[in-house]
Design a protein around this motif. Structure first.
Motif, PDB file in Angstrom:
ATOM      1  N   ALA A 221       0.829  -1.206   0.000  1.00 25.52           N
ATOM      2  CA  ALA A 221       0.000   0.000   0.000  1.00 25.52           C
ATOM      3  C   ALA A 221       0.867   1.261   0.000  1.00 25.52           C
ATOM      4  N   LEU A 222       1.941   1.255   0.799  1.00 24.12           N
ATOM      5  CA  LEU A 222       2.853   2.399   0.820  1.00 24.12           C
ATOM      6  C   LEU A 222       3.538   2.584  -0.530  1.00 24.12           C
ATOM      7  N   TRP A 223       3.968   1.473  -1.151  1.00 19.75           N
ATOM      8  CA  TRP A 223       4.603   1.547  -2.470  1.00 19.75           C
ATOM      9  C   TRP A 223       3.631   2.120  -3.493  1.00 19.75           C
ATOM     10  N   LEU A 224       2.382   1.659  -3.451  1.00 20.09           N
ATOM     11  CA  LEU A 224       1.373   2.151  -4.387  1.00 20.09           C
ATOM     12  C   LEU A 224       1.117   3.644  -4.171  1.00 20.09           C
ATOM     13  N   ALA A 225       1.027   4.065  -2.917  1.00 17.04           N
ATOM     14  CA  ALA A 225       0.801   5.480  -2.623  1.00 17.04           C
ATOM     15  C   ALA A 225       1.980   6.323  -3.091  1.00 17.04           C
ATOM     16  N   ALA A 226       3.198   5.859  -2.836  1.00 19.17           N
ATOM     17  CA  ALA A 226       4.389   6.602  -3.279  1.00 19.17           C
ATOM     18  C   ALA A 226       4.458   6.662  -4.794  1.00 19.17           C
ATOM     19  N   SER A 227       4.130   5.565  -5.462  1.00 22.84           N
ATOM     20  CA  SER A 227       4.132   5.550  -6.921  1.00 22.84           C
ATOM     21  C   SER A 227       3.092   6.512  -7.469  1.00 22.84           C
ATOM     22  N   THR A 228       1.941   6.553  -6.840  1.00 22.09           N
ATOM     23  CA  THR A 228       0.881   7.449  -7.283  1.00 22.09           C
ATOM     24  C   THR A 228       1.303   8.905  -7.111  1.00 22.09           C
ATOM     25  N   LEU A 229       1.923   9.228  -5.968  1.00 24.36           N
ATOM     26  CA  LEU A 229       2.375  10.598  -5.751  1.00 24.36           C
ATOM     27  C   LEU A 229       3.468  10.978  -6.726  1.00 24.36           C
ATOM     28  N   ALA A 230       4.405  10.064  -6.975  1.00 20.89           N
ATOM     29  CA  ALA A 230       5.490  10.356  -7.914  1.00 20.89           C
ATOM     30  C   ALA A 230       4.938  10.544  -9.313  1.00 20.89           C
ATOM     31  N   ALA A 231       3.925   9.785  -9.668  1.00 26.31           N
ATOM     32  CA  ALA A 231       3.346   9.899 -11.001  1.00 26.31           C
ATOM     33  C   ALA A 231       2.385  11.076 -11.100  1.00 26.31           C
ATOM     34  N   ALA A 232       1.967  11.620  -9.945  1.00 22.94           N
ATOM     35  CA  ALA A 232       0.997  12.702  -9.965  1.00 22.94           C
ATOM     36  C   ALA A 232       1.553  13.945 -10.641  1.00 22.94           C
ATOM     37  N   ALA A 233       2.854  14.176 -10.494  1.00 27.04           N
ATOM     38  CA  ALA A 233       3.465  15.295 -11.192  1.00 27.04           C
ATOM     39  C   ALA A 233       3.527  14.912 -12.664  1.00 27.04           C
ATOM     40  N   HIS A 234       2.878  15.695 -13.477  1.00 29.08           N
ATOM     41  CA  HIS A 234       2.831  15.321 -14.883  1.00 29.08           C
ATOM     42  C   HIS A 234       3.820  16.145 -15.693  1.00 29.08           C
ATOM     43  N   ALA A 235       4.213  15.575 -16.814  1.00 32.07           N
ATOM     44  CA  ALA A 235       5.162  16.240 -17.699  1.00 32.07           C
ATOM     45  C   ALA A 235       4.430  17.147 -18.671  1.00 32.07           C
ATOM     46  N   GLU A 236       5.054  18.253 -18.967  1.00 29.69           N
ATOM     47  CA  GLU A 236       4.551  19.146 -19.999  1.00 29.69           C
ATOM     48  C   GLU A 236       5.509  19.024 -21.184  1.00 29.69           C
ATOM     49  N   LYS A 237       4.967  18.630 -22.322  1.00 30.25           N
ATOM     50  CA  LYS A 237       5.807  18.460 -23.509  1.00 30.25           C
ATOM     51  C   LYS A 237       6.285  19.825 -23.989  1.00 30.25           C
ATOM     52  N   ILE A 238       7.600  19.970 -24.130  1.00 32.07           N
ATOM     53  CA  ILE A 238       8.196  21.204 -24.622  1.00 32.07           C
ATOM     54  C   ILE A 238       8.403  21.111 -26.135  1.00 32.07           C
ATOM     55  N   GLY A 239       8.868  19.949 -26.610  1.00 29.80           N
ATOM     56  CA  GLY A 239       9.083  19.774 -28.046  1.00 29.80           C
ATOM     57  C   GLY A 239       9.727  18.439 -28.356  1.00 29.80           C
ATOM     58  N   THR A 240       9.843  18.150 -29.642  1.00 30.10           N
ATOM     59  CA  THR A 240      10.494  16.922 -30.098  1.00 30.10           C
ATOM     60  C   THR A 240      11.373  17.228 -31.305  1.00 30.10           C
ATOM     61  N   VAL A 241      12.372  16.388 -31.495  1.00 30.89           N
ATOM     62  CA  VAL A 241      13.242  16.468 -32.657  1.00 30.89           C
ATOM     63  C   VAL A 241      13.300  15.071 -33.258  1.00 30.89           C
TER      64      VAL A 241
ATOM     65  N   HIS B 272      11.333   7.948 -35.045  1.00 26.48           N
ATOM     66  CA  HIS B 272      12.117   7.919 -33.813  1.00 26.48           C
ATOM     67  C   HIS B 272      12.408   9.382 -33.486  1.00 26.48           C
ATOM     68  N   ASP B 273      12.390   9.733 -32.205  1.00 23.84           N
ATOM     69  CA  ASP B 273      12.626  11.127 -31.872  1.00 23.84           C
ATOM     70  C   ASP B 273      13.239  11.294 -30.493  1.00 23.84           C
ATOM     71  N   ILE B 274      13.572  12.530 -30.190  1.00 22.39           N
ATOM     72  CA  ILE B 274      14.007  12.909 -28.849  1.00 22.39           C
ATOM     73  C   ILE B 274      12.923  13.829 -28.314  1.00 22.39           C
ATOM     74  N   LEU B 275      12.407  13.493 -27.159  1.00 19.76           N
ATOM     75  CA  LEU B 275      11.321  14.228 -26.526  1.00 19.76           C
ATOM     76  C   LEU B 275      11.898  15.070 -25.391  1.00 19.76           C
ATOM     77  N   VAL B 276      11.495  16.328 -25.321  1.00 25.54           N
ATOM     78  CA  VAL B 276      11.899  17.204 -24.218  1.00 25.54           C
ATOM     79  C   VAL B 276      10.642  17.557 -23.436  1.00 25.54           C
ATOM     80  N   GLU B 277      10.668  17.284 -22.114  1.00 23.22           N
ATOM     81  CA  GLU B 277       9.525  17.539 -21.239  1.00 23.22           C
ATOM     82  C   GLU B 277       9.964  18.350 -20.032  1.00 23.22           C
ATOM     83  N   ALA B 278       9.024  19.100 -19.460  1.00 25.63           N
ATOM     84  CA  ALA B 278       9.276  19.874 -18.248  1.00 25.63           C
ATOM     85  C   ALA B 278       8.447  19.287 -17.108  1.00 25.63           C
ATOM     86  N   TYR B 279       9.078  19.151 -15.954  1.00 25.43           N
ATOM     87  CA  TYR B 279       8.419  18.682 -14.743  1.00 25.43           C
ATOM     88  C   TYR B 279       8.612  19.747 -13.665  1.00 25.43           C
TER      89      TYR B 279
END
Length: 167
Positions: free
Chosen positions: A16-36, A47-54
């Motif tokens: 349960a603790l692992w699931l809660a920690a995983s959920t909190l860590a995943a709660a911060a979502h990435a904002e896509k900045i761009g791809t090349v 195939h590309d390189i993705l740049v994201e902001a957290y």
């Protein structure tokens, strides 16, 4: 009629603790900045390189920029490909830094799936208290065999804003 209940087992509590920690860590979502694009694919995305902001939820005013390779083609488009275990990170102060609550000396702040089953990109925040600095490490983790490839960055915090650690 009230039936007696047994306290949860230690293994159940850990899960349960692992699931809660995983959920909190995943709660911060990435904002896509761009791809090349790095390689053309006839079918599916390239195939590309993705740049994201957290934005770090524990250190307001700090944003981490992560670049990572993404596999394209049919498997990549369907989410079945396993992305390469290579990523780069740069975290910067993007506003006044504040801490909504005391930080742990070390904790995972972001986690993102890199394959359909067993591979994840992880970002861990460490506190260098003597230097009043936040250190961020990114690496990939695979259920059986993780990757030693990693990237690190640091954000110094003004001494007027001390980093308070959890006891």
């Amino acid at each position: 009629m009230h039936l007696p209940t047994r306290p949860p087992s230690r293994a159940w509590r850990r899960a349960a603790l692992w699931l809660a920690a995983s959920t909190l860590a995943a709660a911060a979502h990435a904002e896509k900045i761009g791809t090349v694009d790095t390689a053309f694919q006839w079918i599916g995305r390239d195939h590309d390189i993705l740049v994201e902001a957290y934005d770090d939820p524990g250190a307001l005013g700090v944003t981490c920029y992560v670049s990572r390779a993404r596999t394209g083609g049919i498997k990549g488009t369907l989410g079945l490909a396993e992305d390469r275990a290579e990523a780069s990170i740069a975290c910067r102060q993007t506003g006044p830094i504040s801490f909504p609550k005391p930080l742990r000396k070390q904790e995972e702040v972001f986690s993102e799936r890199m394959s359909i089953l067993f591979k994840r990109l992880r970002i861990v925040r460490m506190v260098d208290a003597p230097r009043n600095t936040l250190v961020y490490l990114t690496y990939s983790e695979k259920l059986i065999d993780g990757s030693p490839q990693n990237s690190i960055t640091a954000v110094p915090v003004d001494r007027a804003t001390p980093i308070v650690l959890r006891p």
